[in-house]
Design a protein around this motif. Sequence first.
Motif, mmCIF file in Angstrom:
data_model
loop_
_atom_site.group_PDB
_atom_site.id
_atom_site.type_symbol
_atom_site.label_atom_id
_atom_site.label_comp_id
_atom_site.label_asym_id
_atom_site.label_seq_id
_atom_site.Cartn_x
_atom_site.Cartn_y
_atom_site.Cartn_z
ATOM 1 N N VAL A 1 -1.176 -10.855 2.678
ATOM 2 C CA VAL A 1 -1.642 -11.198 1.397
ATOM 3 C C VAL A 1 -1.379 -10.096 0.604
ATOM 4 O O VAL A 1 -1.621 -8.813 1.062
ATOM 5 N N ALA A 2 -0.973 -9.970 -0.944
ATOM 6 C CA ALA A 2 -0.797 -8.936 -1.594
ATOM 7 C C ALA A 2 -1.384 -9.264 -2.965
ATOM 8 O O ALA A 2 -1.418 -10.390 -3.404
ATOM 9 N N VAL A 3 -1.616 -8.233 -3.705
ATOM 10 C CA VAL A 3 -2.233 -8.183 -5.187
ATOM 11 C C VAL A 3 -2.053 -7.287 -5.822
ATOM 12 O O VAL A 3 -1.780 -6.020 -5.428
ATOM 13 N N GLY B 1 -8.372 -11.128 -9.531
ATOM 14 C CA GLY B 1 -7.116 -11.250 -8.615
ATOM 15 C C GLY B 1 -7.208 -10.418 -7.465
ATOM 16 O O GLY B 1 -7.351 -10.621 -6.245
ATOM 17 N N VAL B 2 -7.951 -9.160 -7.556
ATOM 18 C CA VAL B 2 -8.512 -8.457 -6.343
ATOM 19 C C VAL B 2 -9.326 -8.765 -5.634
ATOM 20 O O VAL B 2 -9.324 -8.886 -4.494
ATOM 21 N N GLY B 3 -10.513 -9.500 -6.308
ATOM 22 C CA GLY B 3 -11.537 -10.124 -5.710
ATOM 23 C C GLY B 3 -11.195 -11.311 -4.949
ATOM 24 O O GLY B 3 -11.350 -11.583 -3.506
ATOM 25 N N GLY C 1 -10.172 -1.199 -5.868
ATOM 26 C CA GLY C 1 -10.559 -1.957 -6.952
ATOM 27 C C GLY C 1 -9.659 -2.076 -7.866
ATOM 28 O O GLY C 1 -8.524 -1.624 -7.694
ATOM 29 N N ALA C 2 -9.992 -2.627 -9.106
ATOM 30 C CA ALA C 2 -9.033 -2.746 -10.089
ATOM 31 C C ALA C 2 -8.934 -1.343 -10.751
ATOM 32 O O ALA C 2 -9.741 -0.832 -10.964
ATOM 33 N N ASP C 3 -7.710 -1.119 -11.070
ATOM 34 C CA ASP C 3 -7.395 0.348 -11.777
ATOM 35 C C ASP C 3 -6.474 0.047 -12.852
ATOM 36 O O ASP C 3 -5.083 0.010 -13.003
ATOM 37 N N SER C 4 -6.967 0.007 -14.219
ATOM 38 C CA SER C 4 -6.449 -0.406 -15.234
ATOM 39 C C SER C 4 -5.451 0.683 -15.744
ATOM 40 O O SER C 4 -4.366 0.164 -16.414
ATOM 41 N N THR C 5 -5.426 1.915 -15.270
ATOM 42 C CA THR C 5 -4.549 2.701 -15.553
ATOM 43 C C THR C 5 -3.880 3.551 -14.357
ATOM 44 O O THR C 5 -3.375 4.614 -14.449
#
Length: 375
Positions: free
Chosen positions: A82-84, A97-99, A341-345
């Motif tokens: 699985v990729a995200v 999406g990450v979760g 986690g999610a990294d917006s930058t």
Amino acid sequence: MHVNRTEPLVLGIETSCDETGIGIVRGRTLLSNTIASSMDEHARYGGVVPEVAARAHLEALQPAIERAVTEAGIRLSDLDAVAVTSGPGLAGALMVGVGAAKALAVSLDKPLYAVNHLVGHIAADILTEGTEPLEYPTVALLVSGGHTSLLLVRDLTTDVELLGETVDDAAGEAFDKVARILGLPYPGGPQIDRAAEGGDPDAVRFPRGLSRASDRDRHRWDFSFSGLKTAVARWIEQREAAGEQIPLADVAASFREAVVDVLVTKALDACAAHGVPRLLLGGGVIANRRLRDVALARAAAQGVTVRIPPLSLCTDNGAMIAGLAAELIASGRQPSTLAFGADSTLPVTEIQVAESGPGAVAQAHRTASAGGDAP
């Protein structure tokens, strides 16, 4: 967990902005590219609202995964990985999406690859059927609603360098804002494209941001479109104050020409400076006909070959994320741990996030058991 390193079957999840993308690939073969867009929900606000986007992703993810699996003719248990998208993008949207990807990978006991959204746009090229493999190095120009980036790609899985990026509005944002100034609906790109039909691109000489000789030292390959947007607004205000009629087609064509001129000029300058006769275009704004036409014509005159993935793979999609992960797997890269986690930058140099190392698997299981992400 066994991973087929030759032709891995990968499901990719992309939720960086307003499109819920689920893609399934087998190696470099595209099996499904399912996209659920929340654009209509944002249209009433004239732009993407992060909270609305996140809620839309929550609602669309499961149905989109089910459609993609059906279209690909597989079962989830058949997947090798699985990729995200871990970033960059809207933080709340990325978190959804990450979760989901973590939950899916853990429930299926499959490896998880957390990858970079921008590098994913480059990977879209490898899914183009019937084309020769991408040669390295290549210069990549990525133009979308949230990103305008110029990259030097020496290797898709190991070496991507940021040459320049927008210092304010991305090109797509500029199209949306100028469309609003012109009284056109969202999204602005296709609306301005239609409005420019029959217009004179030389009617108004709008500014080309960061294109002066004095900008070459610090911002040679950076982009700025905020001043262009302001110039359009002031030009219209002055004509309206004088009681003149606004020539919509001419203004739209002149604005579009200014954006296209800067994008193509800087991209080809990067090709020349680095001795790279190859240019890859990606991102949703590549759908703009004038941008494609000018890029192809000017590149041909300079001996530069241009590659453009199918437009369905230029907009944000899960297939490009799956494709990038498949390349990482084929090159022997280890899966990501769950400690991301999610990294917006997220910088473009981080092609994969949290790759496993010694002791990483145990740490990943401890993180999962604790019920949260590592800081």
